[in-house]
Design a protein around this motif. Structure first.
Motif, PDB file in Angstrom:
ATOM      1  N   GLU A  40     -44.316 -64.234 -13.835  1.00  0.00           N
ATOM      2  CA  GLU A  40     -44.388 -65.547 -14.510  1.00  0.00           C
ATOM      3  C   GLU A  40     -44.806 -66.819 -14.040  1.00  0.00           C
ATOM      4  O   GLU A  40     -43.712 -67.016 -12.644  1.00  0.00           O
ATOM      5  N   ALA A  59     -52.434 -70.332 -35.120  1.00  0.00           N
ATOM      6  CA  ALA A  59     -53.065 -69.730 -36.463  1.00  0.00           C
ATOM      7  C   ALA A  59     -52.355 -67.827 -36.212  1.00  0.00           C
ATOM      8  O   ALA A  59     -53.664 -67.143 -35.420  1.00  0.00           O
ATOM      9  N   ARG A 113     -47.140 -73.028 -30.733  1.00  0.00           N
ATOM     10  CA  ARG A 113     -47.489 -72.017 -29.769  1.00  0.00           C
ATOM     11  C   ARG A 113     -46.223 -72.305 -29.000  1.00  0.00           C
ATOM     12  O   ARG A 113     -45.477 -71.148 -28.284  1.00  0.00           O
ATOM     13  N   ASP A 306     -55.745 -61.828 -23.382  1.00  0.00           N
ATOM     14  CA  ASP A 306     -56.880 -62.893 -22.694  1.00  0.00           C
ATOM     15  C   ASP A 306     -57.278 -62.374 -20.796  1.00  0.00           C
ATOM     16  O   ASP A 306     -58.188 -62.716 -20.426  1.00  0.00           O
TER      17      ASP A 306
HETATM   18  C1  LIG Z   1     -57.959 -74.808 -28.682  1.00  0.00           C
HETATM   19  C2  LIG Z   1     -57.495 -73.129 -28.648  1.00  0.00           C
HETATM   20  C3  LIG Z   1     -57.294 -73.055 -29.434  1.00  0.00           C
HETATM   21  C4  LIG Z   1     -56.569 -71.697 -30.461  1.00  0.00           C
HETATM   22  N1  LIG Z   1     -55.641 -71.156 -31.655  1.00  0.00           N
HETATM   23  C5  LIG Z   1     -56.348 -69.703 -31.533  1.00  0.00           C
HETATM   24  C6  LIG Z   1     -55.240 -69.735 -32.877  1.00  0.00           C
HETATM   25  O1  LIG Z   1     -55.480 -69.955 -33.912  1.00  0.00           O
HETATM   26  N2  LIG Z   1     -55.330 -68.217 -33.287  1.00  0.00           N
HETATM   27  C7  LIG Z   1     -54.973 -67.059 -32.700  1.00  0.00           C
HETATM   28  O2  LIG Z   1     -54.381 -65.551 -32.715  1.00  0.00           O
HETATM   29  N3  LIG Z   1     -55.215 -67.241 -31.083  1.00  0.00           N
HETATM   30  C8  LIG Z   1     -55.987 -69.038 -30.682  1.00  0.00           C
HETATM   31  N4  LIG Z   1     -56.320 -68.773 -29.539  1.00  0.00           N
HETATM   32  C9  LIG Z   1     -56.091 -68.202 -28.346  1.00  0.00           C
HETATM   33  C10 LIG Z   1     -54.131 -68.117 -27.971  1.00  0.00           C
HETATM   34  O3  LIG Z   1     -54.348 -69.319 -27.265  1.00  0.00           O
HETATM   35  C11 LIG Z   1     -55.183 -66.969 -26.291  1.00  0.00           C
HETATM   36  O4  LIG Z   1     -55.466 -65.363 -26.643  1.00  0.00           O
HETATM   37  C12 LIG Z   1     -53.525 -66.569 -26.591  1.00  0.00           C
HETATM   38  O5  LIG Z   1     -53.154 -67.502 -25.441  1.00  0.00           O
HETATM   39  C13 LIG Z   1     -53.799 -64.943 -25.199  1.00  0.00           C
HETATM   40  O6  LIG Z   1     -52.256 -65.117 -24.789  1.00  0.00           O
HETATM   41  P1  LIG Z   1     -51.880 -64.558 -23.394  1.00  0.00           P
HETATM   42  O7  LIG Z   1     -51.003 -64.299 -23.281  1.00  0.00           O
HETATM   43  O8  LIG Z   1     -53.151 -63.035 -23.092  1.00  0.00           O
HETATM   44  O9  LIG Z   1     -52.584 -65.250 -22.404  1.00  0.00           O
HETATM   45  P2  LIG Z   1     -52.147 -66.873 -21.725  1.00  0.00           P
HETATM   46  O10 LIG Z   1     -51.506 -67.282 -23.315  1.00  0.00           O
HETATM   47  O11 LIG Z   1     -52.707 -67.463 -21.408  1.00  0.00           O
HETATM   48  O12 LIG Z   1     -50.933 -66.680 -20.841  1.00  0.00           O
HETATM   49  C14 LIG Z   1     -50.815 -66.141 -19.581  1.00  0.00           C
HETATM   50  C15 LIG Z   1     -49.547 -66.258 -18.679  1.00  0.00           C
HETATM   51  O13 LIG Z   1     -49.496 -65.834 -17.529  1.00  0.00           O
HETATM   52  C16 LIG Z   1     -49.524 -66.369 -16.834  1.00  0.00           C
HETATM   53  N5  LIG Z   1     -49.923 -66.334 -15.496  1.00  0.00           N
HETATM   54  C17 LIG Z   1     -51.566 -66.754 -14.840  1.00  0.00           C
HETATM   55  N6  LIG Z   1     -51.360 -66.632 -14.141  1.00  0.00           N
HETATM   56  C18 LIG Z   1     -50.579 -65.297 -13.642  1.00  0.00           C
HETATM   57  C19 LIG Z   1     -50.755 -65.200 -12.087  1.00  0.00           C
HETATM   58  N7  LIG Z   1     -51.761 -65.079 -11.487  1.00  0.00           N
HETATM   59  N8  LIG Z   1     -48.999 -64.917 -11.610  1.00  0.00           N
HETATM   60  C20 LIG Z   1     -47.948 -65.115 -12.854  1.00  0.00           C
HETATM   61  N9  LIG Z   1     -47.760 -65.636 -14.190  1.00  0.00           N
HETATM   62  C21 LIG Z   1     -49.290 -65.417 -14.302  1.00  0.00           C
HETATM   63  C22 LIG Z   1     -49.631 -67.788 -17.422  1.00  0.00           C
HETATM   64  O14 LIG Z   1     -49.099 -69.084 -16.913  1.00  0.00           O
HETATM   65  C23 LIG Z   1     -49.267 -67.748 -18.949  1.00  0.00           C
HETATM   66  O15 LIG Z   1     -48.233 -68.003 -19.147  1.00  0.00           O
HETATM   67  C24 LIG Z   1     -56.427 -70.521 -29.122  1.00  0.00           C
HETATM   68  C25 LIG Z   1     -56.964 -70.540 -28.205  1.00  0.00           C
HETATM   69  C26 LIG Z   1     -57.695 -71.928 -27.721  1.00  0.00           C
HETATM   70  C27 LIG Z   1     -57.730 -71.994 -26.240  1.00  0.00           C
END
Ligand SMILES: Cc1cc2nc3c(=O)[nH]c(=O)nc-3n(C[C@H](O)[C@H](O)[C@H](O)COP(=O)(O)OP(=O)(O)OC[C@H]3O[C@@H](n4cnc5c(N)ncnc54)[C@H](O)[C@@H]3O)c2cc1C
Ligand SMILES: Cc1cnn(-c2ccc(OCc3ccccc3)c(C(=O)O)c2)c1-c1ccc(Cl)c(F)c1
Length: 470
Positions: A40, A59, A113, A306
């Protein structure tokens, strides 16, 4: 002679990204006995003070809960969330109209979150075969060798090799960069013209200032705002608005003028001074939709969360879809006995249609809400959905219900909704035709005093037009 009693070496799974999906995925892989290493880029958020920027609460719904349940985290996370049993639609006049999501047990949860991320990191750490590496930013990696290069905040570099690399590094994934250099990798990203900004509604005398167990929605076509409750009795509001509208508001008075026009009931709740201050605290954030395929390279790397499919947040499904990715991948590992050479292509084959479907559905909701949805239309649509579902519960299931309260595959929910929409339109057409022919027959048989009829018909037509446009 190879000794038969030596245990086979555990495969090394590197999870890049310790966000919501990466931390949960670490639990999934650790539970299967892999040697899990999480990398991370940020410092350990459990020690950091505040996490700036991202949406403060989310949510959580059925798909995400099922994934948490799989690693024994559902009850803990649900106990720290706040149930939202219905939408609370706020009209321009300040009238609040609740619309239940459906049956008693059907509710979504407002979860913090940062707390969710911390809980999942701590859960991952409880597995002896898991190591969390913070302050490790993936710089580069090679598909041919599985060799990754991480850079630390002191500028030092570290090279790590893994049997499987799981890219959970979010919408701007560094892992995905290597995919973009390869032939036959499909990629699209769309920034929408709207941005979002978070505001806070504080408690009044230590109590929630609005009813807490609701997803509060202020649908104003182009402008939308939602508020989700927090355990500290605040609400986190998210204002969605085109960037060029955000940019027109440059002074505190203009902020108040804008809220007076579109969200007057929130001014006393947020507070005039707080509104003027918080509005300029952080700039509006962008929202991007990312679709790509395939999700894997050979038997070495797979994208999840994501990093694979960033969706606009107009369905509250991004995290839920990413969490469901973990279940689907785990089910396929079961199916093919952890053989990555078969599991990875199968994961792409199964999951891409579903993640693309939810990306499309979220974008559809955005376009539909931006264009048509004010509070009257929102109420009308949801009451029609609930009424039709009440009439034919097995045949007509609202799309929102399928997406939010079941694990119906996203692409099948989309297909079923299109079929239902066609049936309803045909049904409406059929009953309208029947009414026209039946009515004409009756009119011919015994003509009425036409003057008495015109007024109510005109009133009905005007109210339908008003629903669509006001
Ligand atoms: C305004 C808003 C409202 C939302 N509301 C909802 C909701 O109500 N319900 C819902 O289900 N979803 C919601 N989402 C979507 C949700 O936030 C994302 O789908 C979720 O956070 C995706 O998780 P993730 O772990 O895939 O990515 P992220 O949460 O983006 O985590 C990625 C991680 O990778 C790390 N990282 C990035 N690049 C590197 C690298 N090069 N090397 C090492 N680490 C790295 C980052 O620091 C981070 O910790 C919302 C999003 C937004 C923007
Ligand atoms: C965070 C979260 C969790 N779910 N939803 C959500 C989304 C859409 C919905 O309906 C779309 C629709 C209503 C009326 C007509 C067509 C479509 C409903 C619903 O049915 O209650 C709930 C959101 C959300 C996220 C952003 C905005 Cl701007 C928003 F309003 C809500």
């Amino acid at each position: 002679e190879e000794s038969t009693d030596r245990p086979t070496k555990k495969k090394v799974v590197a999870v890049v990204g310790g966000g919501l999906v990466g931390a949960l995925n670490a639990c999934f892989f650790a539970k299967r006995g892999f040697d899990v290493k999480v990398f991370e880029t940020r410092e350990d958020i459990r020690q950091a003070k505040i996490v700036k920027g991202r949406s403060i609460n989310l949510a959580l719904s059925h798909r995400g809960r099922q994934a948490l349940n799989h690693v024994g985290m559902e009850d803990k996370i649900v106990s720290q969330g706040i149930p939202m049993h219905a939408r609370m639609i706020h009209s321009l006049s300040g009238k609040q109209s609740p619309i239940p999501y459906g049956k008693k047990g059907q509710y979504i949860l407002s979860v913090d979150r940062s707390n969710l991320n911390k809980e999942l990191l701590t859960a991952a750490e409880t597995y002896p075969n898991t190591k969390l590496n913070f302050d490790h930013k993936l710089q580069d990696w090679r598909a041919e060798t599985g060799l990754m290069t991480f850079v630390r905040s002191d500028g030092s570099e570290e090279q790590i090799k893994a049997d499987l690399i799981v890219g959970c590094d979010g919408a701007f994934s560094a892992i995905r960069k290597q995919f973009l250099r390869r032939s036959r990798f499909n990629y699209s990203q769309t920034y929408i013209p709207h941005g979002y900004m978070e505001l806070t509604i504080p408690p009044i005398n230590g109590e929630f200032s609005m009813k807490p167990n609701y997803l509060h929605i202020w649908p104003r076509n182009t402008f939308m705002m939602i508020a989700l409750p927090n355990t500290d009795k605040t609400f986190t509001c998210t204002l969605f608005m085109p960037f060029d509208e955000f940019e027109k508001i440059t002074t505190g008075d203009e902020v108040i003028e804008f809220f007076q026009k579109y969200f007057p009931d929130t001014i006393p709740l947020i507070g005039v001074d707080a509104l003027k201050r918080d509005y300029f605290h952080l700039p509006a954030q962008a929202m991007v939709s990312v679709k790509c395929s395939p999700y894997h390279i050979g038997d070495t790397c797979v994208l999840m969360g994501d990093a694979a499919h960033a969706v606009v947040p107009f369905y509250g499904q991004g995290m839920n879809a990413g969490f469901e990715d973990c279940i689907v991948f785990d089910e396929i590992l079961d199916q093919f006995n952890d053989d990555f050479s078969v599991v990875l292509p199968e994961y792409t084959r199964v999951r891409v249609p579903d993640d693309h479907a939810i990306a499309d559905l979220a974008m559809y909701n955005y376009v539909e809400m931006r264009a048509h949805v004010n509070s009257k239309w929102f109420l009308f649509r949801k009451h029609v959905d609930n009424f039709l579902h009440f009439l034919m519960p097995k045949t007509l299931v609202p799309l929102y219900t399928m997406v939010t309260f079941t694990r119906t595959r996203y692409h099948q929910a989309l297909e079923r909704w299109k079929w239902q929409d066609k049936m309803i339109n045909r049904g409406l057409l059929f009953s309208a035709t029947g009414a026209v022919f039946g009515g004409s027959y009756l009119l011919i048989k015994n003509p009425p005093d036409i003057d008495k009829l015109i007024v109510p018909a005109e009133k009905m037509w005007n109210s339908i037009v008003a629903l669509r446009t006001s």
